[in-house]
Design an enzyme around this catalytic site. Structure first.
Site, PDB file in Angstrom:
ATOM      1  N   TYR A  27     -27.535  42.290   2.270  1.00 13.98           N
ATOM      2  CA  TYR A  27     -27.058  43.666   2.327  1.00 13.98           C
ATOM      3  C   TYR A  27     -26.210  43.749   3.582  1.00 13.98           C
ATOM      4  O   TYR A  27     -26.521  43.086   4.585  1.00 13.98           O
ATOM      5  CB  TYR A  27     -28.224  44.648   2.461  1.00 13.98           C
ATOM      6  CG  TYR A  27     -28.955  44.948   1.172  1.00 13.98           C
ATOM      7  CD1 TYR A  27     -28.254  45.240   0.008  1.00 13.98           C
ATOM      8  CD2 TYR A  27     -30.342  44.973   1.120  1.00 13.98           C
ATOM      9  CE1 TYR A  27     -28.922  45.532  -1.177  1.00 13.98           C
ATOM     10  CE2 TYR A  27     -31.018  45.272  -0.052  1.00 13.98           C
ATOM     11  CZ  TYR A  27     -30.300  45.548  -1.192  1.00 13.98           C
ATOM     12  OH  TYR A  27     -30.958  45.839  -2.350  1.00 13.98           O
ATOM     13  N   THR A  74     -25.111  41.601  -2.600  1.00 14.03           N
ATOM     14  CA  THR A  74     -25.434  42.669  -3.545  1.00 14.03           C
ATOM     15  C   THR A  74     -24.366  43.751  -3.441  1.00 14.03           C
ATOM     16  O   THR A  74     -24.165  44.339  -2.375  1.00 14.03           O
ATOM     17  CB  THR A  74     -26.844  43.228  -3.261  1.00 14.03           C
ATOM     18  OG1 THR A  74     -27.772  42.145  -3.443  1.00 14.03           O
ATOM     19  CG2 THR A  74     -27.214  44.356  -4.203  1.00 14.03           C
ATOM     20  N   HIS A 125     -29.577  45.984 -10.969  1.00 11.19           N
ATOM     21  CA  HIS A 125     -30.559  46.110  -9.889  1.00 11.19           C
ATOM     22  C   HIS A 125     -31.921  46.548 -10.449  1.00 11.19           C
ATOM     23  O   HIS A 125     -32.637  47.354  -9.857  1.00 11.19           O
ATOM     24  CB  HIS A 125     -30.045  47.131  -8.857  1.00 11.19           C
ATOM     25  CG  HIS A 125     -30.543  46.914  -7.459  1.00 11.19           C
ATOM     26  ND1 HIS A 125     -29.725  46.529  -6.430  1.00 11.19           N
ATOM     27  CD2 HIS A 125     -31.776  47.036  -6.913  1.00 11.19           C
ATOM     28  CE1 HIS A 125     -30.425  46.453  -5.312  1.00 11.19           C
ATOM     29  NE2 HIS A 125     -31.685  46.741  -5.580  1.00 11.19           N
TER      30      HIS A 125
HETATM   31  C1  LIG Z   1     -39.317  46.076  -6.024  1.00 13.02           C
HETATM   32  C2  LIG Z   1     -37.902  45.568  -6.142  1.00 13.02           C
HETATM   33  C3  LIG Z   1     -37.205  45.261  -4.995  1.00 13.02           C
HETATM   34  C4  LIG Z   1     -35.896  44.783  -5.096  1.00 13.02           C
HETATM   35  N1  LIG Z   1     -35.242  44.420  -3.952  1.00 13.02           N
HETATM   36  C5  LIG Z   1     -33.995  43.940  -4.041  1.00 13.02           C
HETATM   37  C6  LIG Z   1     -33.327  43.495  -2.875  1.00 13.02           C
HETATM   38  O1  LIG Z   1     -33.862  43.534  -1.775  1.00 13.02           O
HETATM   39  N2  LIG Z   1     -32.064  43.034  -3.024  1.00 13.02           N
HETATM   40  C7  LIG Z   1     -31.435  42.986  -4.245  1.00 13.02           C
HETATM   41  O2  LIG Z   1     -30.269  42.570  -4.318  1.00 13.02           O
HETATM   42  N3  LIG Z   1     -32.070  43.366  -5.353  1.00 13.02           N
HETATM   43  C8  LIG Z   1     -33.322  43.820  -5.288  1.00 13.02           C
HETATM   44  N4  LIG Z   1     -33.978  44.176  -6.429  1.00 13.02           N
HETATM   45  C9  LIG Z   1     -33.330  43.944  -7.744  1.00 13.02           C
HETATM   46  C10 LIG Z   1     -33.634  42.533  -8.279  1.00 13.02           C
HETATM   47  O3  LIG Z   1     -32.948  41.561  -7.544  1.00 13.02           O
HETATM   48  C11 LIG Z   1     -33.216  42.364  -9.735  1.00 13.02           C
HETATM   49  O4  LIG Z   1     -31.885  42.768  -9.899  1.00 13.02           O
HETATM   50  C12 LIG Z   1     -34.114  43.134 -10.718  1.00 13.02           C
HETATM   51  O5  LIG Z   1     -35.438  43.221 -10.271  1.00 13.02           O
HETATM   52  C13 LIG Z   1     -34.080  42.431 -12.086  1.00 13.02           C
HETATM   53  O6  LIG Z   1     -34.746  43.193 -13.027  1.00 13.02           O
HETATM   54  P1  LIG Z   1     -36.273  42.921 -13.490  1.00 13.02           P
HETATM   55  O7  LIG Z   1     -37.131  43.447 -12.397  1.00 13.02           O
HETATM   56  O8  LIG Z   1     -36.358  43.740 -14.743  1.00 13.02           O
HETATM   57  O9  LIG Z   1     -36.434  41.439 -13.737  1.00 13.02           O
HETATM   58  C14 LIG Z   1     -35.277  44.654  -6.365  1.00 13.02           C
HETATM   59  C15 LIG Z   1     -36.001  44.962  -7.519  1.00 13.02           C
HETATM   60  C16 LIG Z   1     -37.303  45.411  -7.421  1.00 13.02           C
HETATM   61  C17 LIG Z   1     -38.059  45.705  -8.682  1.00 13.02           C
HETATM   62  C1  LIG Z   2     -32.088  49.107   3.592  1.00 10.83           C
HETATM   63  C2  LIG Z   2     -33.108  48.290   2.905  1.00 10.83           C
HETATM   64  C3  LIG Z   2     -33.251  48.682   1.506  1.00 10.83           C
HETATM   65  C4  LIG Z   2     -34.165  47.787   0.794  1.00 10.83           C
HETATM   66  C5  LIG Z   2     -34.068  48.067  -0.636  1.00 10.83           C
HETATM   67  C6  LIG Z   2     -34.705  47.066  -1.497  1.00 10.83           C
HETATM   68  C7  LIG Z   2     -34.108  47.158  -2.842  1.00 10.83           C
HETATM   69  O1  LIG Z   2     -33.043  46.678  -3.068  1.00 10.83           O
HETATM   70  C8  LIG Z   2     -34.794  47.858  -3.877  1.00 10.83           C
HETATM   71  O2  LIG Z   2     -34.284  47.894  -4.997  1.00 10.83           O
HETATM   72  O3  LIG Z   2     -35.846  48.440  -3.626  1.00 10.83           O
END
Ligand SMILES: Cc1cc2nc3c(=O)[nH]c(=O)nc-3n(C[C@H](O)[C@H](O)[C@H](O)COP(=O)(O)O)c2cc1C
Ligand SMILES: CCCCCCC(=O)C(=O)O
Length: 371
Positions: free
Chosen positions: A135, A161, A260
């Site tokens: 990020y 991202t 996401h």
């Molecule tokens: C709890 C949670 C936290 C996530 N944190 C991030 C993150 O820090 N950075 C990011 O690029 N995507 C984040 N994502 C999105 C995931 O990388 C991914 O795109 C998504 O979970 C895929 O879908 P699925 O959960 O249905 O497999 C997050 C998703 C979840 C559920």
């Molecule tokens: C500034 C930090 C944000 C963390 C977010 C994590 C994330 O991507 C998510 O979907 O939750």
């Protein structure tokens, strides 16, 4: 002898129920939730079931090989761990356990920028190939420092991202006034930025992101990112042909079709529905990966048939980690790869290269055939 929860589950979906029982409501809702009406969240998974399979029979499938290559790294399965934040909310060993599980399965883990162990700690935890998800904060020095640290620690690619200038409106987190327990923080930011979540007006994470993330980040900044690293860059969060073409022009190494996990803009296309448009736009110039709603080997098969080179798994990894730590994550990857191998065997495909567009029929094809 007591059975571990991994011995009781027969598909990855079953870990969610176990995780729901074990996690505090605030954490389960954070993991499970999507944005606003959660239309995209629901359809990310159900969209897969609108795609039908067209198996070929009487093919010699006595040897089926599901291995592939991702950015030149040979992996035993076209399945990676998606970057998700704060694994210590799920399990005390957090990302260390996830990294060990991915490494023992021989596959790639993309570590979140917002991990609860530092990128160096995670690098040491498992010898597998790792990518670092980035990020970009208003203070660009933070990204520069973390990219250099990731490079030094041996990460093999940067996953930028692109869909998060702000956090989406996750109503459960607003209701629960999401915050971090005292023993969990975003460890990569130690010494760089204090991580205090102000939950007085709703989701503490949303407020924190609004104050820290660089909303001006744009395609021109790929040049900046390339000026600070020689690692290949994947752009995550692509849903349109237009952006796929910009990614090719920007010279990135690949794109991840993703919404996401339906946590950002509600009513965007389910990822699997956006995939073919992106694949057609890039015309094989760069690899296309997909995440969002992948819960079955047949989902992976469908994504590969529509042109993805591999998929990434988000929530099921968090639920496996919650239920059974490293063993749970390993079992999630094992069950998905076993299911993929079976789907390939029953479709007449001996290798991932044998999976063709003609192995699936989408709803638009079904309608077209009725005209
Ligand atoms: C709890 C949670 C936290 C996530 N944190 C991030 C993150 O820090 N950075 C990011 O690029 N995507 C984040 N994502 C999105 C995931 O990388 C991914 O795109 C998504 O979970 C895929 O879908 P699925 O959960 O249905 O497999 C997050 C998703 C979840 C559920
Ligand atoms: C500034 C930090 C944000 C963390 C977010 C994590 C994330 O991507 C998510 O979907 O939750």
């Amino acid at each position: 002898m007591e059975m571990s929860s991994s011995e009781l589950v027969v598909n990855v979906g079953e870990y969610e129920a176990l995780a729901k029982q074990r996690l505090p409501k605030m954490v389960y809702d954070f993991y499970a939730g999507g944005a606003e009406d959660q239309w995209t969240l629901q359809h990310n998974t159900t969209a897969f079931s609108t795609i039908r399979l067209r198996p070929r029979v009487l093919v010699d499938v006595s040897k089926v090989d599901i291995s592939t290559s991702i950015l030149g790294f040979k992996v035993p399965m076209p399945i990676m761990v998606a970057p998700t934040s704060l694994h210590r909310l799920a399990h005390p060993e957090g990302e260390l356990a996830t990294a060990r599980a991915a490494a023992s399965m021989g596959t790639i883990m993309a570590l979140s920028f917002s991990s609860s162990f530092s990128l160096e700690e995670v690098a040491e935890a498992g010898c597998g190939v790792k990518f670092f998800q980035l990020y970009v904060y208003k203070d660009r020095k933070i990204a520069e420092t973390l990219v250099l640290r990731a490079e030094k620690a041996g990460y093999k690619a940067i996953v930028l991202t692109g869909d998060t200038p702000r956090l989406g409106r996750r109503e459960a987190d607003i209701r629960n006034r999401f915050t971090l327990p005292p023993n969990v923080t975003m460890k990569n930011l130690d010494g760089l930025l204090s991580v205090q979540l102000d939950k007085s007006k709703g989701s503490g994470l949303e407020a924190y992101a609004a104050g820290t993330m660089d909303k001006s980040l744009s395609w021109k900044d790929i040049r900046w990112l390339k000026s600070i690293t020689n690692l290949p860059i994947l752009v995550k969060g692509i849903l349109t042909a237009e952006d796929a073409l910009l990614a090719v022009q920007a010279g990135v190494a690949g794109v991840i079709v993703s919404n996401h996990g339906a946590r950002q803009l509600d009513f965007v296309l389910p990822s699997i529905m956006a995939l073919e448009e992106v694949v057609n736009a890039v015309q094989g110039k760069i690899p296309v990966f997909l995440d969002g709603g992948v819960r079955r080997g047949t989902d992976i098969f469908k994504a590969l048939a529509l042109g993805a080179e591999a998929v990434l798994i988000g929530r099921p990894v968090l639920y496996g980690l919650t239920a059974d730590g490293e063993r749970g994550v390993k079992n999630v990857l094992q069950m998905l790869s076993d299911e993929l191998e079976l789907a390939m065997s029953l479709s007449g495909c001996c290798s991932v290269k044998d999976i063709k567009r003609s192995h699936v029929q989408t709803t638009s094809q079904m309608f077209a055939s009725k005209l």
